[in-house]
Write a protein that holds these residues in place. Structure first.
Motif, PDB file in Angstrom:
ATOM      1  N   ILE A   4       0.829  -1.206   0.000  1.00  0.00           N
ATOM      2  CA  ILE A   4       0.000   0.000   0.000  1.00  0.00           C
ATOM      3  C   ILE A   4       0.864   1.256   0.000  1.00  0.00           C
ATOM      4  O   ILE A   4       0.479   2.298  -0.536  1.00  0.00           O
ATOM      5  N   ARG A   5       2.056   1.163   0.571  1.00  0.00           N
ATOM      6  CA  ARG A   5       2.940   2.324   0.634  1.00  0.00           C
ATOM      7  C   ARG A   5       3.338   2.823  -0.747  1.00  0.00           C
ATOM      8  O   ARG A   5       3.734   3.975  -0.907  1.00  0.00           O
ATOM      9  N   GLN A   6       3.251   1.961  -1.748  1.00  0.00           N
ATOM     10  CA  GLN A   6       3.584   2.384  -3.111  1.00  0.00           C
ATOM     11  C   GLN A   6       2.497   3.275  -3.710  1.00  0.00           C
ATOM     12  O   GLN A   6       2.746   3.993  -4.665  1.00  0.00           O
ATOM     13  N   MET A   7       1.295   3.194  -3.161  1.00  0.00           N
ATOM     14  CA  MET A   7       0.177   3.926  -3.729  1.00  0.00           C
ATOM     15  C   MET A   7       0.230   5.398  -3.317  1.00  0.00           C
ATOM     16  O   MET A   7       0.413   5.711  -2.140  1.00  0.00           O
ATOM     17  N   PRO A   8       0.078   6.324  -4.247  1.00  0.00           N
ATOM     18  CA  PRO A   8       0.047   7.752  -3.905  1.00  0.00           C
ATOM     19  C   PRO A   8      -1.039   8.024  -2.865  1.00  0.00           C
ATOM     20  O   PRO A   8      -2.119   7.434  -2.907  1.00  0.00           O
ATOM     21  N   ARG A   9      -0.767   8.936  -1.931  1.00  0.00           N
ATOM     22  CA  ARG A   9      -1.698   9.186  -0.833  1.00  0.00           C
ATOM     23  C   ARG A   9      -3.052   9.697  -1.314  1.00  0.00           C
ATOM     24  O   ARG A   9      -4.090   9.366  -0.750  1.00  0.00           O
ATOM     25  N   VAL A  10      -3.029  10.516  -2.352  1.00  0.00           N
ATOM     26  CA  VAL A  10      -4.292  11.024  -2.885  1.00  0.00           C
ATOM     27  C   VAL A  10      -5.147   9.881  -3.406  1.00  0.00           C
ATOM     28  O   VAL A  10      -6.350   9.804  -3.156  1.00  0.00           O
ATOM     29  N   ARG A  11      -4.505   8.951  -4.123  1.00  0.00           N
ATOM     30  CA  ARG A  11      -5.242   7.803  -4.655  1.00  0.00           C
ATOM     31  C   ARG A  11      -5.707   6.891  -3.525  1.00  0.00           C
ATOM     32  O   ARG A  11      -6.788   6.314  -3.573  1.00  0.00           O
TER      33      ARG A  11
END
Length: 331
Positions: free
Chosen positions: A133-140
């Protein structure tokens, strides 16, 4: 007709909506394993001519290129692929994007719960592995959390997450029951599919997968679809409640929701009006008035929560395609 594969072997099809993915699509096709019988590439009036590009650069005999005369959106492309797969006698239909984000090696993982009779429809979930999950941009990440909550309410699948994930698989016998012409054709497609699946009591299961972000360019602009998504979620929620609790079935929950909302609203309005009157007069609101306002609010809240608990417990668990398959065998 099934004429080029063994009748006892499940026929698996892959549908690839094709729109501005010429850089990736040949590689996506090359990564699809031998367990797949047929691959439908649906050129959704692609300005890059991806259909012609696949014909010229891909020699895989499993590939069938379908072309739209007008752009219909990802949902329209997938529905075209579904129709073709059903007409060709496929058993399970997997939808994979053509931009290279989805690992084709996971196709057996998406198909297995369907063939095992555990689900009618499977979809990817990128939120199982906390490290990924850390790879996912925070906005997304935030947007997915909000969309997931809205989707749970509108679709009735409270145990699912990551609603915009487009990596999916469906049994053909479940797909046959879907109203293809009514399903949203554009970016609301994945969410609308879940709503439509709930209306036929299809069992849906999440499949863990890793988040992947390469050099693909998303055509989805969040700022443009927020209002549209909210309106469509509200519409689907209303339809689902009417279909499941008043049209096709009646239960205690059918009374809990309207009664709970009526009590809550009556208590809130009654209390609010009397509080304004007392505030303008500069006097304290009488204890009896407070009780007459608070009790309906509390009772209404309890009834609405009871309805939600019932709704959560009513998530479809039985795969309907097994029943449909048995019926077809006996006809």
């Amino acid at each position: 007709m099934k004429n080029d594969f063994q009748p006892d072997t499940p026929a698996i099809a892959v549908v690839i909506p094709s729109y501005r993915v010429t850089r990736h699509i040949v590689g996506v096709i090359a990564g699809i394993g031998p367990e797949v019988t047929r691959i439908y590439v649906v050129d959704d009036k692609c300005p890059d001519g991806s259909g012609a590009f696949v014909r010229a650069n891909c020699a895989d005999p499993r590939v069938v290129v379908l072309e739209h005369e007008l752009n219909q959106g990802v949902g329209g492309a997938v529905m075209t692929g579904y129709r073709a797969a059903i007409a060709d006698g496929m058993d399970v239909i997997v939808k994979v994007d053509g931009d290279g984000q989805m690992d084709a090696r996971l196709i057996p993982d998406f198909v297995a719960p369907i063939l095992n009779g555990e689900a009618d429809y499977t979809k990817g979930n990128r939120f199982f592995d906390l490290e990924q999950i850390r790879q996912m941009p925070r906005v997304r990440l935030f947007g997915n959390a909000i969309l997931s909550l809205m989707t749970k309410l509108s679709s009735g699948y409270w145990d699912l997450f990551d609603p915009t994930n487009g990596y999916t698989a469906i049994h053909a016998d479940a797909a046959r029951h879907l109203p293809f012409d009514k399903i949203s054709k554009r970016y609301f497609f994945e969410t609308d599919m879940l709503f439509r699946l709930n209306t036929i009591n299809a069992a849906v299961v999440d499949v863990p997968m890793d988040a992947s972000y390469g050099d693909e360019v998303s055509n989805l602009k969040i700022s443009k679809i927020v209002t549209e998504f909210m309106v469509k979620h509200a519409r689907n929620f209303g339809k689902r409640i009417f279909y499941n609790y008043y049209l096709r079935n009646m239960s205690l929950a059918s009374l809990e929701l309207p009664l709970g909302l009526a009590l809550f609203l009556w208590g809130a309005v009654y209390g609010g009006l009397h509080w304004l009157v007392s505030a303008r007069a500069g006097v304290a609101t009488p204890a009896g008035t407070v009780m007459l306002s608070a009790l309906p609010v509390l009772m209404g809240t309890q009834l609405v929560l009871a309805f939600v608990a019932h709704d959560i417990a009513s998530v479809p668990r039985r795969a309907i395609h097994r029943v449909a398959s048995r019926r077809r065998r006996h006809v």
